[in-house]
Design a protein around this motif. Structure first.
Motif, PDB file in Angstrom:
ATOM      1  N   VAL A  94       0.895  -1.176  -0.132  1.00 41.96           N
ATOM      2  CA  VAL A  94       0.065  -0.074   0.100  1.00 41.96           C
ATOM      3  C   VAL A  94       0.781   1.151   0.055  1.00 41.96           C
ATOM      4  O   VAL A  94       0.757   2.264  -0.719  1.00 41.96           O
ATOM      5  N   GLU A  95       1.699   1.206   0.824  1.00 43.75           N
ATOM      6  CA  GLU A  95       2.779   2.285   0.861  1.00 43.75           C
ATOM      7  C   GLU A  95       3.537   2.592  -0.339  1.00 43.75           C
ATOM      8  O   GLU A  95       3.652   3.744  -0.721  1.00 43.75           O
ATOM      9  N   ALA A  96       3.987   1.320  -1.122  1.00 46.61           N
ATOM     10  CA  ALA A  96       4.565   1.633  -2.499  1.00 46.61           C
ATOM     11  C   ALA A  96       3.752   2.234  -3.635  1.00 46.61           C
ATOM     12  O   ALA A  96       4.002   3.064  -4.238  1.00 46.61           O
ATOM     13  N   GLY A  97       2.592   1.652  -3.329  1.00 45.43           N
ATOM     14  CA  GLY A  97       1.599   2.284  -4.396  1.00 45.43           C
ATOM     15  C   GLY A  97       1.192   3.805  -4.113  1.00 45.43           C
ATOM     16  O   GLY A  97       1.124   4.343  -5.033  1.00 45.43           O
ATOM     17  N   LEU A  98       1.181   4.233  -2.903  1.00 43.59           N
ATOM     18  CA  LEU A  98       0.804   5.635  -2.629  1.00 43.59           C
ATOM     19  C   LEU A  98       2.087   6.365  -3.001  1.00 43.59           C
ATOM     20  O   LEU A  98       1.728   7.537  -3.433  1.00 43.59           O
ATOM     21  N   ALA A  99       3.323   5.976  -2.726  1.00 42.84           N
ATOM     22  CA  ALA A  99       4.341   6.516  -3.309  1.00 42.84           C
ATOM     23  C   ALA A  99       4.541   6.870  -4.707  1.00 42.84           C
ATOM     24  O   ALA A  99       4.905   7.842  -5.471  1.00 42.84           O
ATOM     25  N   MET A 100       3.947   5.830  -5.553  1.00 47.12           N
ATOM     26  CA  MET A 100       3.845   5.757  -7.007  1.00 47.12           C
ATOM     27  C   MET A 100       3.045   6.897  -7.499  1.00 47.12           C
ATOM     28  O   MET A 100       2.962   7.443  -8.518  1.00 47.12           O
ATOM     29  N   VAL A 101       1.735   6.856  -6.715  1.00 44.72           N
ATOM     30  CA  VAL A 101       0.765   7.773  -7.148  1.00 44.72           C
ATOM     31  C   VAL A 101       1.286   9.329  -6.911  1.00 44.72           C
ATOM     32  O   VAL A 101       1.025  10.198  -7.775  1.00 44.72           O
ATOM     33  N   LYS A 102       1.919   9.520  -5.846  1.00 47.92           N
ATOM     34  CA  LYS A 102       2.521  10.865  -5.523  1.00 47.92           C
ATOM     35  C   LYS A 102       3.669  10.987  -6.934  1.00 47.92           C
ATOM     36  O   LYS A 102       3.804  12.510  -7.208  1.00 47.92           O
ATOM     37  N   ARG A 103       4.449  10.174  -7.237  1.00 51.04           N
ATOM     38  CA  ARG A 103       5.418  10.538  -8.136  1.00 51.04           C
ATOM     39  C   ARG A 103       4.665  10.736  -9.513  1.00 51.04           C
ATOM     40  O   ARG A 103       5.086  11.680 -10.105  1.00 51.04           O
ATOM     41  N   ALA A 104       3.716   9.915  -9.555  1.00 51.47           N
ATOM     42  CA  ALA A 104       2.619  10.231 -11.025  1.00 51.47           C
ATOM     43  C   ALA A 104       2.247  11.653 -11.074  1.00 51.47           C
ATOM     44  O   ALA A 104       2.411  12.490 -11.993  1.00 51.47           O
ATOM     45  N   LEU A 105       1.779  12.314  -9.914  1.00 47.46           N
ATOM     46  CA  LEU A 105       1.136  13.392  -9.812  1.00 47.46           C
ATOM     47  C   LEU A 105       2.064  14.480  -9.762  1.00 47.46           C
ATOM     48  O   LEU A 105       1.934  15.610 -10.592  1.00 47.46           O
ATOM     49  N   SER A 106       3.282  14.401  -9.455  1.00 46.01           N
ATOM     50  CA  SER A 106       4.351  15.096  -9.594  1.00 46.01           C
ATOM     51  C   SER A 106       4.861  15.509 -11.053  1.00 46.01           C
ATOM     52  O   SER A 106       5.154  16.661 -11.517  1.00 46.01           O
ATOM     53  N   ALA A 107       4.857  14.232 -11.630  1.00 47.21           N
ATOM     54  CA  ALA A 107       5.376  14.263 -13.127  1.00 47.21           C
ATOM     55  C   ALA A 107       4.193  14.996 -13.850  1.00 47.21           C
ATOM     56  O   ALA A 107       4.417  15.791 -14.871  1.00 47.21           O
ATOM     57  N   PHE A 108       3.011  14.752 -13.595  1.00 44.47           N
ATOM     58  CA  PHE A 108       1.931  15.340 -13.928  1.00 44.47           C
ATOM     59  C   PHE A 108       1.949  17.113 -14.118  1.00 44.47           C
ATOM     60  O   PHE A 108       1.944  17.662 -15.020  1.00 44.47           O
ATOM     61  N   ASN A 109       2.245  17.357 -12.833  1.00 47.18           N
ATOM     62  CA  ASN A 109       2.336  18.820 -12.606  1.00 47.18           C
ATOM     63  C   ASN A 109       3.363  19.599 -13.397  1.00 47.18           C
ATOM     64  O   ASN A 109       3.336  20.598 -13.921  1.00 47.18           O
ATOM     65  N   ASP A 110       4.817  18.847 -13.336  1.00 46.35           N
ATOM     66  CA  ASP A 110       5.980  19.363 -13.941  1.00 46.35           C
ATOM     67  C   ASP A 110       5.707  19.116 -15.175  1.00 46.35           C
ATOM     68  O   ASP A 110       6.457  20.151 -16.097  1.00 46.35           O
ATOM     69  N   SER A 111       5.002  18.488 -15.974  1.00 46.08           N
ATOM     70  CA  SER A 111       4.777  18.516 -17.464  1.00 46.08           C
ATOM     71  C   SER A 111       3.769  19.234 -18.022  1.00 46.08           C
ATOM     72  O   SER A 111       3.173  19.158 -19.118  1.00 46.08           O
ATOM     73  N   GLU A 112       3.204  20.251 -17.229  1.00 45.91           N
ATOM     74  CA  GLU A 112       2.094  21.112 -17.567  1.00 45.91           C
ATOM     75  C   GLU A 112       0.881  20.089 -17.927  1.00 45.91           C
ATOM     76  O   GLU A 112       0.195  20.435 -19.071  1.00 45.91           O
ATOM     77  N   TYR A 113       0.672  19.243 -17.042  1.00 49.97           N
ATOM     78  CA  TYR A 113      -0.555  18.345 -16.924  1.00 49.97           C
ATOM     79  C   TYR A 113      -0.805  17.613 -18.237  1.00 49.97           C
ATOM     80  O   TYR A 113      -1.695  17.328 -18.837  1.00 49.97           O
ATOM     81  N   ASP A 114       0.415  16.760 -18.439  1.00 48.36           N
ATOM     82  CA  ASP A 114       0.364  15.779 -19.665  1.00 48.36           C
ATOM     83  C   ASP A 114      -0.362  14.581 -18.825  1.00 48.36           C
ATOM     84  O   ASP A 114       0.151  14.209 -17.964  1.00 48.36           O
TER      85      ASP A 114
END
Length: 572
Positions: free
Chosen positions: A453-473
């Motif tokens: 569960v913790e690993a999955g949550l960490a993956m979600v946070k990384r994905a959202l960070s990349a989403f934000n940095d890529s101007e919402y790709d």
């Protein structure tokens, strides 16, 4: 240095039995214990060289940090003891003339108690500030300061007046003098511990006669009489504060014929004694009823037991003991594994193996794990028999030894360091070997799920960070909903339905607001709010790792954030 800004407080106090959230305590545990040790070391350095004023100043600075941290987590009693130590050391630093070995020794001992009490609160998941009153008063005595009453942390209403037609003053004077003498003789015997039972009877008789003579005109003596009955029936321990209270009552005799005013502090003290009494005596019941006095959440017997527990093994000690046993088990298991692979020569070293297994058994005995100790003894007896016969253990015997080791390892895992107590030991000893192994395996399985569960949550946070940095790709978050669904499943396996509902709403937010081609205008603010929800969920998981029974109200942080996004969480 202990920083207080980053800690959440979820505890609350309940008079003298303070419920605390162990998650708050454990967050500052390592830093606080280390700071207490540093302060104690500085005091020890000063004890070795009393001209070393720098050590004393450093000790004062660290004590201010300790007091502030204890105030932050609302660990009453410990906070007051730290303040008392701080005041004592500050007084010595300001005036060298009041320095003495007795004062310094008392202050030095108090550091040990302070650290022990913090560990005690972690083990019990509650605080009992009354346990620290004897140690606070020991410092106060050495500095010639007034003592704290035992009822200091209790909220007891003394607003009751027991008046009837009283005898005249002339009738009382001679009688009061005689009854006071009777009380004094009993008190002297009690203080000297010579004939405790007869001394208590004499004091009770004096107070009983006095109450009858004054026909209930003085509330204090009426309550004191009931308190003395409780003192005998509940086998109260004669502490310093109780000695002072009983001595203060003696002085009240002298004032009896001069004034009917009641010493409220002394009255509160005696009422507190009655609140921790479990006696069914009629006199005690009458006083409790008249004052609407409820029983405390603990009794005198509980108080004595907890007082002894306070100086028992700490969580650090238990952790060290468990670590020692595990090291010994590891060595023995290595020999066993070599034997199972065909290296039977390793089993010829019976002496080394028997020595290590004996060490394990002895430690289990000391800790009080009798069932595990008996299991080890049975395997030891078999090995000693094989040694005497110069025989090598066969596969069946090896399996039996391995099974015993598995049981002992499971038992050690059951020793949750935050709940190490005599009650916990009794509970563990009652659990059968099969139940212990099953419980241990289940705990291990839940730990694996929690890690996933913790690993999955960490993956979600990384994905959202990349989403934000890529101007919402949106390509960066396409895998977030499946991951959230797997996290939700993990929460249900862990029996955390409220957390699972939060994850479900989070998934709806991703699918409804982030993945569609047309994205909302206030997307950046929405991502910040959603990050708040994830942080709340992450904090909850950290707490679950510490204590599986953590209060689910912590999840309100995540729920409020999702509600602000328009994705309220349903608890149904």
């Amino acid at each position: 240095m202990i920083s207080s800004e980053r800690y959440f407080i979820w505890g609350f106090s309940v008079e003298n039995n303070q419920k605390v959230n162990v998650n708050s305590l454990i967050l500052i545990r390592e830093e606080l214990v280390a700071t207490i040790e540093q302060a104690a070391n500085h005091l020890e350095a000063f004890l070795s060289d009393t001209s070393n004023s720098k050590s004393l100043e450093s000790c004062v600075d660290l004590l201010r940090q300790i007091r502030g941290s204890l105030a932050l987590i609302q660990l009453y009693g410990a906070q007051d003891l730290a303040a008392e130590i701080l005041q004592g050391i500050s007084d010595i630093a300001a005036d060298d003339k009041i320095k003495s070995d007795d004062k310094l020794s008392e202050l030095s001992r108090s550091f040990f108690i302070l650290s022990h009490y913090f560990e005690y609160a972690l083990q019990r998941q509650r605080g009992m500030p009354v346990l620290l009153i004897p140690y606070i008063n020991s410092i106060r005595v050495s500095f010639h300061k007034p003592l704290l009453q035992e009822s200091h942390y209790s909220q007891i209403d003394t607003s009751y007046s027991h008046h009837n037609d009283a005898a005249t003053e002339g009738d009382l004077e001679d009688l009061v003098r005689r009854l006071r003498h009777m009380y004094q003789v009993g008190l002297l015997g009690l203080l000297r511990q010579t004939g405790v039972a007869p001394s208590l009877k004499l004091m009770q008789r004096s107070l009983s006669r006095l109450c009858k003579a004054i026909n209930g005109d003085n509330t204090l003596f009426w309550v004191a009489h009931a308190a003395m009955i409780a003192f005998e029936e509940d086998q109260f321990e004669l502490t310093l504060t109780r000695k002072r209270a009983l001595s203060s009552l003696d002085r009240q005799f002298k004032q009896l014929t001069q004034s009917t005013s009641v010493n409220d502090d002394l009255l509160k003290e005696f009422l507190y004694w009655l609140s921790i009494s479990r006696s069914e005596d009629r006199n005690i019941k009458e006083v409790k009823s008249a004052f609407a006095l409820e029983d405390s959440s603990y009794s005198e017997a509980d108080l004595q037991r907890e007082q002894h527990s306070l100086t028992g093994p700490t969580a650090n000690t238990v952790s060290s003991v468990v670590s020692t046993i595990q090291d010994e088990l590891r060595d023995v298991k290595e020999i066993m594994e070599n034997a199972s692979m065909g290296d039977h020569s390793s089993l010829q070293k019976y002496g080394e193996m028997i020595t290590k297994m004996t060490n394990i058994k002895d430690i289990l005995d000391v800790v009080g794990l009798k069932s595990a100790s008996q299991t080890m003894k049975q395997q030891l007896d078999k090995l000693k028999e094989l040694q005497e016969k110069s025989e090598t253990a066969d596969s069946v015997e090896l399996l039996e030894i391995a099974d015993a080791f598995l049981y002992i390892e499971s038992t050690l895992k059951g020793l949750n360091k935050l709940d190490f107590s005599s009650d916990r030991i009794v509970e563990i000893n009652k659990i059968t070997r099969r139940e212990m192994i099953i419980a241990s395996n289940l705990a291990e399985a839940k730990k694996v799920v929690l890690d996933e569960v913790e690993a999955g949550l960490a993956m979600v946070k990384r994905a959202l960070s990349a989403f934000n940095d890529s101007e919402y790709d949106r390509a960066h978050i396409r895998n977030v909903p499946p991951t959230l669904n797997s996290i939700r499943g993990g929460m249900l396996v862990l029996e955390k339905p409220r957390a699972a509902a939060i994850v479900a709403s989070s998934c709806l937010f991703i699918e409804g607001s982030l993945l569609p081609a047309t994205q909302p205008a206030a997307l950046e603010q929405m991502l910040d709010t959603f990050a708040d929800a994830l942080i709340g969920l992450e904090y909850y998981l950290d707490c679950v790792k510490i204590d599986n029974n953590v209060d689910d109200e912590i999840l309100a942080i995540a729920e409020e954030s999702l509600a602000a996004l328009g994705y309220g969480v349903s608890h149904s």
